[in-house]
Scaffold this motif. Structure first.
Motif, short mmCIF file in Angstrom:
data_model
loop_
_atom_site.label_atom_id
_atom_site.label_comp_id
_atom_site.label_asym_id
_atom_site.label_seq_id
_atom_site.Cartn_x
_atom_site.Cartn_y
_atom_site.Cartn_z
N ASP A 45 79.84 65.44 37.02
CA ASP A 45 78.73 66.18 37.03
C ASP A 45 78.38 66.65 38.31
OD1 ASP A 45 77.83 65.32 34.53
OD2 ASP A 45 76.67 63.51 35.26
N ALA A 46 78.84 66.11 39.64
CA ALA A 46 78.49 66.34 41.11
C ALA A 46 79.77 66.88 41.56
CB ALA A 46 78.18 65.19 41.69
N LYS A 47 81.00 66.82 40.75
CA LYS A 47 82.46 67.29 41.53
C LYS A 47 82.61 66.63 42.88
CE LYS A 47 83.25 69.30 37.58
NZ LYS A 47 84.22 68.95 36.67
N GLU A 48 82.24 65.49 43.18
CA GLU A 48 82.44 65.06 44.48
C GLU A 48 83.58 63.88 44.47
OE1 GLU A 48 78.79 63.19 46.07
OE2 GLU A 48 77.63 65.16 45.96
N LYS A 49 84.48 63.99 45.24
CA LYS A 49 85.59 63.14 45.36
C LYS A 49 85.30 61.67 45.69
CE LYS A 49 89.20 66.73 46.39
NZ LYS A 49 90.20 67.02 47.41
N THR A 50 84.10 61.40 46.47
CA THR A 50 83.56 60.20 46.82
C THR A 50 83.59 59.35 45.70
OG1 THR A 50 82.74 61.10 48.69
CG2 THR A 50 81.95 58.89 48.15
N CYS A 51 83.04 59.89 44.55
CA CYS A 51 82.84 59.25 43.23
C CYS A 51 84.10 58.63 42.53
CB CYS A 51 82.35 60.30 42.04
SG CYS A 51 80.46 60.86 42.73
N LEU A 52 85.20 59.35 42.93
CA LEU A 52 86.48 58.86 42.50
C LEU A 52 87.01 57.73 43.05
CD1 LEU A 52 88.45 62.07 41.58
CD2 LEU A 52 87.32 60.73 40.11
N PHE A 53 86.94 57.75 44.45
CA PHE A 53 87.05 56.58 45.33
C PHE A 53 86.18 55.45 45.10
CE2 PHE A 53 88.59 60.14 48.04
CZ PHE A 53 90.37 59.81 48.21
N ASN A 54 85.04 55.61 44.72
CA ASN A 54 84.04 54.65 44.26
C ASN A 54 84.40 53.90 43.02
OD1 ASN A 54 81.86 52.96 44.86
ND2 ASN A 54 80.41 54.11 43.68
N ALA A 55 84.95 55.03 42.11
CA ALA A 55 85.52 54.13 40.78
C ALA A 55 86.82 53.39 41.03
CB ALA A 55 85.79 55.59 40.02
N LEU A 56 87.65 53.93 42.00
CA LEU A 56 88.96 53.11 42.39
C LEU A 56 88.50 51.67 42.94
CD1 LEU A 56 91.77 52.79 42.60
CD2 LEU A 56 91.47 53.99 44.94
N LYS A 57 87.38 51.76 43.69
CA LYS A 57 86.76 50.33 44.26
C LYS A 57 86.47 49.29 43.18
CE LYS A 57 82.59 49.74 45.25
NZ LYS A 57 81.17 49.58 45.81
N TYR A 58 85.85 49.87 42.05
CA TYR A 58 85.30 49.04 41.05
C TYR A 58 86.56 48.61 40.27
CZ TYR A 58 80.41 49.77 41.96
OH TYR A 58 79.40 49.90 42.58
N SER A 59 87.58 49.41 40.26
CA SER A 59 88.79 49.25 39.30
C SER A 59 89.73 47.99 39.99
CB SER A 59 89.58 50.42 39.12
OG SER A 59 90.19 50.84 40.37
N THR A 60 89.67 47.88 41.09
CA THR A 60 90.42 47.01 41.93
C THR A 60 90.02 45.39 41.82
OG1 THR A 60 88.87 46.89 43.79
CG2 THR A 60 90.69 48.40 43.71
N ALA A 61 88.67 45.29 41.11
CA ALA A 61 88.37 44.09 40.43
C ALA A 61 88.89 43.55 39.26
CB ALA A 61 86.81 43.97 40.57
N VAL A 62 89.37 44.48 38.53
CA VAL A 62 90.06 44.20 37.10
C VAL A 62 91.24 43.28 37.28
CG1 VAL A 62 90.96 45.13 34.90
CG2 VAL A 62 88.98 46.16 36.16
N PRO A 63 92.24 43.65 37.86
CA PRO A 63 93.40 42.90 37.97
C PRO A 63 92.88 41.14 38.65
CG PRO A 63 93.55 44.50 39.55
CD PRO A 63 92.31 44.85 38.78
N VAL A 64 92.15 41.30 39.39
CA VAL A 64 91.59 40.23 39.96
C VAL A 64 91.18 39.10 38.76
CG1 VAL A 64 90.21 38.59 41.40
CG2 VAL A 64 91.08 40.90 42.20
#
Length: 214
Positions: free
Chosen positions: A41-60
């Protein structure tokens, strides 16, 4: 390997149950897709880095759950080091995101004497030790949260309850500095608007030069 343990209830906090890692990972998956949608919706790259933050919990979560479903030698030699590595990545990335993005690192420029502090570097909470406390405690509590999302460590109800209570405290603390960050941004924006309104317009400059010539 007793794979049937995935579908059996565990006598110690449900550590062997397949439901545990699925429930633990569900909030992170939801936030991941929320960030992706926000980027769409916003086309802000910060959102992708925020998504990456949440994805790092999955392998844990899932590497921890594998302890009860692989050979002990495999767990010690491969899966446990991978779990430790992913836990460190998740904790440090989350800590960095709290301080840099959610709180805005420029808020701490007066403490750490950055060479190029941002314009919104106000300390609304006065004493510097408050910010030292916030940074250090946030780092520690981000690391301890690994205990909560690691199924193989959930052996004591009291410990799980304590870690959960500490996480509530961390989030409660996080709110105040998040509000400060937004307040600084609003103050900066208002300050820029006032300074722009004080600048003379081209018409005023022309009138001034005409009056001077007359």
């Amino acid at each position: 390997v007793a794979t049937i343990a995935w579908f059996e209830a565990d006598s110690v906090c449900g550590s062997h149950s397949i439901a545990i890692p699925l429930v633990l990972v569900l909030p992170y998956i939801c936030r991941f897709f929320q960030c992706i949608r926000q980027y769409k919706d916003a086309k802000e790259k910060t959102c992708l880095f925020n998504a990456l933050k949440y994805s790092t919990a999955v392998p844990v979560v899932f590497l921890s759950a594998l302890k009860y479903h692989v050979f002990p030698e495999s767990w010690v030699s491969f899966y446990r080091p991978m779990w430790l590595f992913s836990s460190v990545v998740n904790s440090l990335y989350s800590f960095y995101w709290d301080v840099k993005q959610d709180w805005d690192l420029s808020v701490f420029s007066e403490i750490f004497k950055f060479k190029a502090p941002a314009i919104c570097s106000n300390l609304l909470y006065g004493r510097q030790w408050v910010y030292y406390w916030a940074i250090c405690s946030n780092l520690i509590l981000r690391c301890t949260w690994t205990y909560k999302i690691s199924a193989h460590l959930r052996h004591n109800y009291l410990t799980v309850f304590t870690i959960t209570a500490l996480e509530i405290f961390r989030r409660f603390q996080w709110i105040f500095f998040r509000i400060e960050n937004e307040w600084n941004k609003m103050a900066m924006k208002q300050g820029l608007q006032v300074s722009m309104s004080e600048l003379p317009t081209e018409e005023a400059k022309l009138l001034g030069s005409t009056n001077h010539n007359a």
